[in-house]
Scaffold this motif. Structure first.
Motif, short mmCIF file in Angstrom:
data_model
loop_
_atom_site.label_atom_id
_atom_site.label_comp_id
_atom_site.label_asym_id
_atom_site.label_seq_id
_atom_site.Cartn_x
_atom_site.Cartn_y
_atom_site.Cartn_z
N ARG A 186 0.39 -4.22 -4.54
CA ARG A 186 1.74 -4.18 -5.12
C ARG A 186 2.81 -4.52 -4.07
O ARG A 186 3.82 -5.14 -4.41
CB ARG A 186 2.00 -2.81 -5.74
N LEU A 187 2.59 -4.14 -2.82
CA LEU A 187 3.51 -4.57 -1.76
C LEU A 187 3.43 -6.09 -1.57
O LEU A 187 4.45 -6.75 -1.35
CB LEU A 187 3.19 -3.86 -0.45
N ASP A 188 2.24 -6.62 -1.69
CA ASP A 188 2.07 -8.07 -1.57
C ASP A 188 2.78 -8.79 -2.72
O ASP A 188 3.31 -9.89 -2.52
CB ASP A 188 0.58 -8.42 -1.55
N LEU B 71 5.59 -8.03 -3.92
CA LEU B 71 6.99 -8.17 -3.49
C LEU B 71 7.17 -9.37 -2.58
O LEU B 71 8.16 -10.10 -2.70
CB LEU B 71 7.46 -6.89 -2.80
N ILE C 156 -1.35 -1.58 -1.73
CA ILE C 156 -1.12 -2.70 -0.80
C ILE C 156 -0.91 -3.98 -1.60
O ILE C 156 -0.04 -4.79 -1.27
CB ILE C 156 -2.29 -2.83 0.19
#
Length: 121
Positions: free
Chosen positions: A40-42, A44, A38
């Protein structure tokens, strides 16, 4: 609008980073991995909103160089966070990651809130 998105995303990143560290230290690897994904998505979202903020300086602004340095320092923050989590996950000393993270965050905050328009000054 993008400033709010950017600040919210990096505050969320620091919270998720702390949660991932705690979960790794507690030995809950599955939950730590989920939180790290999560996070790592943040990253982005941070990169998108930060890139959009830097793009505002490409119209001949005299602050362009400082905005680019701030962007590079922000990328350094993300790298230092990843390095710190990886070292903690492997059980290795993470002092170099913490030092880099501290320096990069300091540079980013000074430029973002102290020097560039849209900050506190």
């Amino acid at each position: 609008m993008n400033t709010h998105l950017h600040v919210t995303a990096w505050v969320l990143a620091f919270i998720l980073f702390a949660v991932a560290i705690v979960l790794h230290k507690l030995g809950n690897e599955k939950a730590a991995k989920i939180v790290q994904m999560i996070l790592r998505l943040d990253y982005l979202l941070i990169l998108y909103s930060g890139g959009d903020l830097i793009a505002n300086y490409f119209g001949g602004s005299p602050m362009l160089a400082e905005a680019i340095v701030k962007g590079l320092a922000g990328i350094w923050v993300i790298g230092a966070m990843e390095m710190t989590i990886a070292k903690i996950k492997k059980g290795k000393p993470a002092m170099s990651g913490w030092i880099q993270l501290g320096i990069a965050v300091l540079i980013t905050l000074i430029l973002g809130f102290g020097r560039l328009p849209g900050g506190f000054m």
